[in-house]
Design a protein around this motif. Structure first.
Motif, PDB file in Angstrom:
ATOM      1  N   THR A 109      14.868  37.741 -14.148  1.00 25.46           N
ATOM      2  CA  THR A 109      13.215  38.036 -13.480  1.00 25.46           C
ATOM      3  C   THR A 109      12.322  38.061 -14.389  1.00 25.46           C
ATOM      4  O   THR A 109      11.027  36.757 -14.877  1.00 25.46           O
ATOM      5  N   ILE A 110      12.496  38.913 -14.906  1.00 23.57           N
ATOM      6  CA  ILE A 110      11.772  39.745 -16.205  1.00 23.57           C
ATOM      7  C   ILE A 110      11.105  38.536 -18.128  1.00 23.57           C
ATOM      8  O   ILE A 110      10.172  38.115 -18.503  1.00 23.57           O
ATOM      9  N   GLU A 111      12.143  37.346 -17.652  1.00 21.72           N
ATOM     10  CA  GLU A 111      12.654  36.662 -18.459  1.00 21.72           C
ATOM     11  C   GLU A 111      11.428  35.098 -18.060  1.00 21.72           C
ATOM     12  O   GLU A 111      10.400  34.802 -19.302  1.00 21.72           O
ATOM     13  N   ALA A 112      11.618  35.092 -16.627  1.00 21.24           N
ATOM     14  CA  ALA A 112      11.114  34.471 -16.481  1.00 21.24           C
ATOM     15  C   ALA A 112       9.629  33.871 -15.926  1.00 21.24           C
ATOM     16  O   ALA A 112       8.693  34.430 -16.470  1.00 21.24           O
ATOM     17  N   TYR A 113       9.179  35.157 -16.052  1.00 15.37           N
ATOM     18  CA  TYR A 113       7.395  35.958 -16.116  1.00 15.37           C
ATOM     19  C   TYR A 113       7.361  36.123 -17.807  1.00 15.37           C
ATOM     20  O   TYR A 113       6.723  35.523 -17.685  1.00 15.37           O
ATOM     21  N   GLU A 114       7.559  36.442 -19.154  1.00 16.54           N
ATOM     22  CA  GLU A 114       7.712  36.139 -19.904  1.00 16.54           C
ATOM     23  C   GLU A 114       7.572  34.668 -20.380  1.00 16.54           C
ATOM     24  O   GLU A 114       6.427  34.098 -21.163  1.00 16.54           O
ATOM     25  N   ARG A 115       8.453  33.884 -19.696  1.00 20.16           N
ATOM     26  CA  ARG A 115       7.789  32.371 -20.034  1.00 20.16           C
ATOM     27  C   ARG A 115       6.808  31.845 -19.233  1.00 20.16           C
ATOM     28  O   ARG A 115       6.142  30.264 -20.241  1.00 20.16           O
ATOM     29  N   ASP A 116       7.058  32.200 -18.004  1.00 16.80           N
ATOM     30  CA  ASP A 116       5.714  31.322 -17.444  1.00 16.80           C
ATOM     31  C   ASP A 116       4.343  32.011 -17.696  1.00 16.80           C
ATOM     32  O   ASP A 116       2.964  30.898 -18.007  1.00 16.80           O
ATOM     33  N   ILE A 117       4.194  33.639 -18.406  1.00 13.27           N
ATOM     34  CA  ILE A 117       3.194  33.504 -19.137  1.00 13.27           C
ATOM     35  C   ILE A 117       2.367  33.117 -20.701  1.00 13.27           C
ATOM     36  O   ILE A 117       1.471  32.798 -20.547  1.00 13.27           O
ATOM     37  N   ARG A 118       3.324  32.808 -21.080  1.00 18.54           N
ATOM     38  CA  ARG A 118       3.675  32.107 -22.430  1.00 18.54           C
ATOM     39  C   ARG A 118       2.864  30.696 -22.285  1.00 18.54           C
ATOM     40  O   ARG A 118       2.569  30.246 -23.269  1.00 18.54           O
ATOM     41  N   SER A 119       3.305  30.250 -21.327  1.00 17.13           N
ATOM     42  CA  SER A 119       2.948  29.155 -20.849  1.00 17.13           C
ATOM     43  C   SER A 119       2.170  28.322 -20.650  1.00 17.13           C
ATOM     44  O   SER A 119       1.529  27.658 -20.254  1.00 17.13           O
ATOM     45  N   LEU A 120       1.385  29.698 -19.296  1.00 19.23           N
ATOM     46  CA  LEU A 120       0.555  29.174 -18.168  1.00 19.23           C
ATOM     47  C   LEU A 120      -1.001  30.080 -18.833  1.00 19.23           C
ATOM     48  O   LEU A 120      -1.783  29.799 -18.826  1.00 19.23           O
ATOM     49  N   ILE A 121      -0.618  31.175 -19.461  1.00 22.20           N
ATOM     50  CA  ILE A 121      -1.462  32.210 -19.261  1.00 22.20           C
ATOM     51  C   ILE A 121      -2.458  32.305 -20.221  1.00 22.20           C
ATOM     52  O   ILE A 121      -3.229  32.403 -20.765  1.00 22.20           O
ATOM     53  N   PHE A 122      -1.151  32.510 -21.581  1.00 17.14           N
ATOM     54  CA  PHE A 122      -1.920  32.829 -23.193  1.00 17.14           C
ATOM     55  C   PHE A 122      -2.389  32.020 -23.641  1.00 17.14           C
ATOM     56  O   PHE A 122      -3.569  31.701 -24.424  1.00 17.14           O
ATOM     57  N   PRO A 123      -2.601  30.175 -23.469  1.00 18.66           N
ATOM     58  CA  PRO A 123      -2.921  28.971 -24.150  1.00 18.66           C
ATOM     59  C   PRO A 123      -4.472  28.982 -23.335  1.00 18.66           C
ATOM     60  O   PRO A 123      -5.428  29.171 -24.054  1.00 18.66           O
ATOM     61  N   ALA A 124      -4.630  29.607 -21.700  1.00 12.39           N
ATOM     62  CA  ALA A 124      -6.011  29.466 -21.032  1.00 12.39           C
ATOM     63  C   ALA A 124      -6.209  30.709 -22.069  1.00 12.39           C
ATOM     64  O   ALA A 124      -7.656  30.616 -22.044  1.00 12.39           O
ATOM     65  N   LEU A 125      -5.917  31.838 -21.575  1.00  9.62           N
ATOM     66  CA  LEU A 125      -6.650  33.454 -21.312  1.00  9.62           C
ATOM     67  C   LEU A 125      -5.986  34.373 -22.440  1.00  9.62           C
ATOM     68  O   LEU A 125      -6.525  35.217 -22.413  1.00  9.62           O
ATOM     69  N   GLY A 126      -5.311  34.429 -23.165  1.00 11.61           N
ATOM     70  CA  GLY A 126      -4.656  34.777 -23.623  1.00 11.61           C
ATOM     71  C   GLY A 126      -5.988  35.819 -24.950  1.00 11.61           C
ATOM     72  O   GLY A 126      -4.965  36.916 -25.188  1.00 11.61           O
ATOM     73  N   GLY A 127      -6.063  35.462 -25.121  1.00  9.81           N
ATOM     74  CA  GLY A 127      -7.256  35.641 -26.477  1.00  9.81           C
ATOM     75  C   GLY A 127      -8.644  36.585 -25.915  1.00  9.81           C
ATOM     76  O   GLY A 127      -9.609  37.197 -26.752  1.00  9.81           O
ATOM     77  N   GLU A 173       1.448  44.538 -22.705  1.00 14.32           N
ATOM     78  CA  GLU A 173       2.147  46.309 -21.658  1.00 14.32           C
ATOM     79  C   GLU A 173       3.107  46.037 -20.826  1.00 14.32           C
ATOM     80  O   GLU A 173       3.490  47.016 -20.781  1.00 14.32           O
ATOM     81  N   TRP A 174       2.737  44.890 -19.953  1.00 16.04           N
ATOM     82  CA  TRP A 174       3.161  45.033 -18.588  1.00 16.04           C
ATOM     83  C   TRP A 174       4.616  44.635 -18.534  1.00 16.04           C
ATOM     84  O   TRP A 174       5.466  45.223 -17.994  1.00 16.04           O
ATOM     85  N   ILE A 175       5.198  43.750 -19.092  1.00 17.72           N
ATOM     86  CA  ILE A 175       5.758  42.678 -18.812  1.00 17.72           C
ATOM     87  C   ILE A 175       6.994  44.394 -19.767  1.00 17.72           C
ATOM     88  O   ILE A 175       8.194  44.450 -19.801  1.00 17.72           O
ATOM     89  N   GLU A 176       6.510  45.068 -20.811  1.00 15.28           N
ATOM     90  CA  GLU A 176       7.155  46.320 -21.504  1.00 15.28           C
ATOM     91  C   GLU A 176       7.685  46.884 -20.393  1.00 15.28           C
ATOM     92  O   GLU A 176       8.234  47.756 -20.053  1.00 15.28           O
ATOM     93  N   THR A 177       6.397  48.056 -19.624  1.00 12.82           N
ATOM     94  CA  THR A 177       6.654  48.293 -18.692  1.00 12.82           C
ATOM     95  C   THR A 177       7.432  47.702 -17.289  1.00 12.82           C
ATOM     96  O   THR A 177       8.078  48.901 -17.131  1.00 12.82           O
ATOM     97  N   ILE A 178       7.556  46.893 -16.839  1.00 16.32           N
ATOM     98  CA  ILE A 178       8.795  46.389 -15.802  1.00 16.32           C
ATOM     99  C   ILE A 178       9.969  46.552 -16.800  1.00 16.32           C
ATOM    100  O   ILE A 178      10.906  46.910 -15.611  1.00 16.32           O
ATOM    101  N   ARG A 179      10.497  46.197 -17.696  1.00 20.81           N
ATOM    102  CA  ARG A 179      11.337  46.243 -18.457  1.00 20.81           C
ATOM    103  C   ARG A 179      11.949  48.111 -17.797  1.00 20.81           C
ATOM    104  O   ARG A 179      12.641  47.926 -18.210  1.00 20.81           O
ATOM    105  N   ILE A 180      10.773  48.362 -18.774  1.00 20.37           N
ATOM    106  CA  ILE A 180      11.108  50.053 -18.675  1.00 20.37           C
ATOM    107  C   ILE A 180      11.206  50.261 -17.682  1.00 20.37           C
ATOM    108  O   ILE A 180      12.594  51.617 -17.121  1.00 20.37           O
TER     109      ILE A 180
END
Length: 101
Positions: A71-89, A56-63
């Motif tokens: 920059t948004i793509e870099a945020y998405e890449r970092d979120i997918r590689s660093l945050i989702f594996p550990a805390l995504g669920g 939702e945050w990525i969608e909001t900043i894109r809008i």
């Protein structure tokens, strides 16, 4: 009945919202409607996950259009590689300081 809430947009603007209606439920619904006025608002609950929040945050900043797409793509890449594996669920209602440490 009157309902009140404090609300902060993703751009950091803080507002105190107040609405009146015949019932408390209708007053709360009016407050939710006010948060939706003038732009995109997230619809998250305690049962939503960190994955939902980040998406939702990525969608909001894109809008909002205040950041370059690269920059948004870099945020998405970092979120997918660093945050989702550990805390995504993890549900938002389960977040605590010890969990994040």
């Amino acid at each position: 009945m009157t309902a009140e809430a404090r609300w902060r947009s993703w751009s950091g603007v803080k507002k105190r919202l107040r609405a009146s209606a015949a019932t408390e439920e209708l007053a709360r619904a009016k407050i939710v409607a006010k948060t939706l006025e003038g732009g995109h608002a997230m619809q998250l609950t305690k049962a939503s996950t960190i994955d939902d929040l980040a998406t939702e945050w990525i969608e909001t900043i894109r809008i909002e259009g205040r950041r370059r797409e690269a920059t948004i793509e870099a945020y998405e890449r970092d979120i997918r590689s660093l945050i989702f594996p550990a805390l995504g669920g993890v549900r938002l209602g389960e977040i605590s300081s010890p969990l994040l440490e």
